[in-house]
Design a protein around this motif. Sequence first.
Motif, PDB file in Angstrom:
ATOM      1  N   PRO A  60     -11.223   5.216  -0.691  1.00 15.94           N
ATOM      2  CA  PRO A  60     -10.821   3.907   0.123  1.00 15.94           C
ATOM      3  C   PRO A  60     -12.280   2.515   0.714  1.00 15.94           C
ATOM      4  N   LEU A  61     -12.577   2.292  -0.385  1.00 11.18           N
ATOM      5  CA  LEU A  61     -14.093   0.992   0.336  1.00 11.18           C
ATOM      6  C   LEU A  61     -13.131  -0.038   1.232  1.00 11.18           C
ATOM      7  N   PRO A  62     -13.845  -0.108   2.205  1.00 19.30           N
ATOM      8  CA  PRO A  62     -13.516  -1.505   3.029  1.00 19.30           C
ATOM      9  C   PRO A  62     -14.701  -2.586   2.121  1.00 19.30           C
ATOM     10  N   SER A  63     -14.263  -4.213   2.398  1.00 21.80           N
ATOM     11  CA  SER A  63     -14.621  -5.119   1.967  1.00 21.80           C
ATOM     12  C   SER A  63     -16.515  -4.612   1.515  1.00 21.80           C
ATOM     13  N   GLY A  64     -17.120  -5.411   0.844  1.00 19.28           N
ATOM     14  CA  GLY A  64     -18.410  -4.908   0.211  1.00 19.28           C
ATOM     15  C   GLY A  64     -18.728  -4.549  -0.466  1.00 19.28           C
ATOM     16  N   GLN A  65     -20.121  -4.677  -0.655  1.00 19.02           N
ATOM     17  CA  GLN A  65     -21.141  -4.110  -1.613  1.00 19.02           C
ATOM     18  C   GLN A  65     -21.665  -2.886  -1.937  1.00 19.02           C
ATOM     19  N   ARG A  66     -21.128  -1.637  -2.968  1.00 25.05           N
ATOM     20  CA  ARG A  66     -21.622  -0.526  -2.916  1.00 25.05           C
ATOM     21  C   ARG A  66     -23.275  -1.042  -3.591  1.00 25.05           C
ATOM     22  N   TYR A  67     -24.363   0.007  -3.359  1.00 25.23           N
ATOM     23  CA  TYR A  67     -25.400   0.051  -3.635  1.00 25.23           C
ATOM     24  C   TYR A  67     -25.921   0.562  -4.672  1.00 25.23           C
ATOM     25  N   HIS A  68     -26.451   0.423  -5.829  1.00 23.93           N
ATOM     26  CA  HIS A  68     -27.379   1.081  -6.533  1.00 23.93           C
ATOM     27  C   HIS A  68     -28.820   1.642  -6.997  1.00 23.93           C
ATOM     28  N   ASN A  69     -29.333   0.631  -8.071  1.00 22.64           N
ATOM     29  CA  ASN A  69     -30.727   0.615  -7.902  1.00 22.64           C
ATOM     30  C   ASN A  69     -31.372   0.188  -7.309  1.00 22.64           C
ATOM     31  N   ILE A  70     -32.993   0.503  -7.519  1.00 22.18           N
ATOM     32  CA  ILE A  70     -33.721   0.161  -5.894  1.00 22.18           C
ATOM     33  C   ILE A  70     -35.630   0.106  -6.466  1.00 22.18           C
ATOM     34  N   ILE A  71     -36.360  -1.221  -7.005  1.00 20.57           N
ATOM     35  CA  ILE A  71     -37.705  -1.056  -7.561  1.00 20.57           C
ATOM     36  C   ILE A  71     -38.420  -2.034  -5.901  1.00 20.57           C
ATOM     37  N   ILE A  72     -38.986  -1.443  -5.872  1.00 20.51           N
ATOM     38  CA  ILE A  72     -40.726  -1.968  -5.311  1.00 20.51           C
ATOM     39  C   ILE A  72     -41.783  -2.798  -6.126  1.00 20.51           C
ATOM     40  N   ASP A  73     -42.178  -4.352  -6.256  1.00 19.81           N
ATOM     41  CA  ASP A  73     -42.648  -4.163  -6.685  1.00 19.81           C
ATOM     42  C   ASP A  73     -44.128  -4.168  -6.130  1.00 19.81           C
ATOM     43  N   PRO A  74     -45.349  -3.832  -7.143  1.00 25.28           N
ATOM     44  CA  PRO A  74     -46.536  -3.235  -6.138  1.00 25.28           C
ATOM     45  C   PRO A  74     -46.989  -3.388  -5.793  1.00 25.28           C
ATOM     46  N   ASP A  75     -47.088  -5.060  -6.924  1.00 24.28           N
ATOM     47  CA  ASP A  75     -48.444  -6.092  -6.630  1.00 24.28           C
ATOM     48  C   ASP A  75     -47.713  -7.051  -4.410  1.00 24.28           C
ATOM     49  N   THR A  76     -46.410  -7.835  -4.265  1.00 22.58           N
ATOM     50  CA  THR A  76     -46.138  -8.543  -3.251  1.00 22.58           C
ATOM     51  C   THR A  76     -45.257  -7.647  -2.288  1.00 22.58           C
ATOM     52  N   ARG A  77     -45.033  -6.473  -2.687  1.00 22.79           N
ATOM     53  CA  ARG A  77     -44.128  -4.633  -1.476  1.00 22.79           C
ATOM     54  C   ARG A  77     -43.193  -5.759  -1.548  1.00 22.79           C
ATOM     55  N   LYS A  78     -42.455  -6.489  -2.214  1.00 24.14           N
ATOM     56  CA  LYS A  78     -40.664  -7.161  -1.878  1.00 24.14           C
ATOM     57  C   LYS A  78     -40.019  -6.391  -2.504  1.00 24.14           C
ATOM     58  N   ILE A  79     -38.992  -5.179  -1.730  1.00 27.73           N
ATOM     59  CA  ILE A  79     -38.003  -4.589  -2.435  1.00 27.73           C
ATOM     60  C   ILE A  79     -36.502  -5.618  -3.392  1.00 27.73           C
ATOM     61  N   TYR A  80     -36.557  -4.737  -3.955  1.00 24.68           N
ATOM     62  CA  TYR A  80     -35.234  -5.602  -4.874  1.00 24.68           C
ATOM     63  C   TYR A  80     -34.160  -4.831  -5.119  1.00 24.68           C
ATOM     64  N   TRP A  81     -32.867  -4.864  -5.519  1.00 21.78           N
ATOM     65  CA  TRP A  81     -31.960  -3.571  -4.858  1.00 21.78           C
ATOM     66  C   TRP A  81     -30.677  -4.764  -6.142  1.00 21.78           C
ATOM     67  N   ALA A  82     -29.417  -3.908  -5.986  1.00 21.62           N
ATOM     68  CA  ALA A  82     -28.919  -4.221  -6.947  1.00 21.62           C
ATOM     69  C   ALA A  82     -27.532  -3.797  -6.042  1.00 21.62           C
TER      70      ALA A  82
END
Length: 504
Positions: A55-77
């Motif tokens: 019974p999760l509260p409102s919000g987003q569950r997290y899945h995959n994650i990657i890191i850009d090797p050049d900018t070191r930015k973190i992306y996640w779904a």
Amino acid sequence: MWQVRLQRVLSLLLLAGPSTAAVARAVISYHASVDAGDADSLSIVDSQYNEQLLPLPSGQRYHNIIIDPDTRKIYWATDSTIEVMDASGSDRKTLLAGWVTIKLVGYNLGTSEEDVLQFTVRGVPCQALYYESANSVSCSFAAPAVAAPDAAATITAADVTFATRSGTVTGGYHGAFVEHHLADHSASPIITGLSVERRAQAPYALALDAAAGALYWSNHAARTIERMDAADGSALAVLAAGVGKVCGMVAGVASDGSSGGGGGGGSVLYYSSADRGHIARMALRGAAAGAREEVLAAGLQRPMGIALDTDAAGGTLYFAHGGGTISKLALLPSAAAGATAPSDPAAAAAAALAAAAGAVRTVLQRGTLARIDGVALAAAATADPGELRLYWAESGARGAVARASVYGTDVEILVSDADDAGGGAAVLWPRGVALGAYAGGGTVVAFTEYLSRLRVLSAAGSGGTAAAAILVDEACAAKAKVVERAEAGKSAGVDGALFLEVVV
């Protein structure tokens, strides 16, 4: 210790709990083999059905994650968005809030796509323009101001600015004013109607083609693989449809330098389709991009995360699949450029299986109750700079981020649900794991947790538990406990039911 294989959810009853917590009681049938001792607790994540019980509260569950090797930015779904931020946890923004297509109808809407100089909605520039005619032009948007569900529901012509070489219009024109302009043979654009279409969106796996600046993601709602510009979310497009639930992706180069699906370019997307039970690849660039799926291994039990070792002879894929297993797949040369795929899908699958016979090898097995989602590779801090370490995110019998050699030896638990991993919160159901590099050297290990938390390990050395700094915390705490067990008898094979309480 009871080894429990959960088979079927029988019922779920939400009970009134304390004022600050909700309690769910789940009745689950099981078949178990008896070992020494007795278990008094069990994580509900052990069941493939479990995530529907929470019974999760409102919000987003997290899945995959990657890191850009050049900018070191973190992306996640998340369940419906793709997020991005700096490695420090700052400058977070929503890159994909949805996929909304806005269609304008009217007159003088340009003589070609090149004639359209501006198409903005609430100040957001068009991210993918589709020119149909001088009477119909469409554009797709991913920015939250336009694509978020509540935003898309209130868009009107007054939010639109549209310009061609012949003039600019904001909002719609109606009635006598439109007729007057047409009678005067005005070349300025006239908007007479607008429609808004919002596509179902459920991002899961992510992959980055850094050389092309493109971000790819799997959309579980549409069973597609899609792409956009990694910097600003523009150039939205569907790469391939009908690929099933893709749970792991990585961009690379085919082992023979070809596109992996016929045609030039060399850039290839490798991916795992969980519901179709196979590992496949397809071209990312050129005329063959997304045109043909080449199956590399089939008949797998729910393949998940995937990682690519390009230094191995011919290349090697490492992937997680059912039963807490990580296996490796030696890559074979892709189909020759211009080769014709078998018209019979069964024949194509059989040919792929025959070609890959003996290429899949088990690397490590974490137990039948373990679920492994994310997989990543990094160079080891050893005397041999060519030695790799395999990282993974594990839940089920234990929630942990761990690593080992690519031979499955020297297993190290970096952080687990038994520890206070930093920020005053134990690790709960890790999902994705990604590796990057600090500006001054050293490996960044970032991981997501299913209940909306993202962390970065502050240390990943051997011989001890690493601290995991929380960068994003939108999580709720959830624990499952076996409160009652009904059994048919004490024997090597026991049928019965577990009564679980999940406190959120």
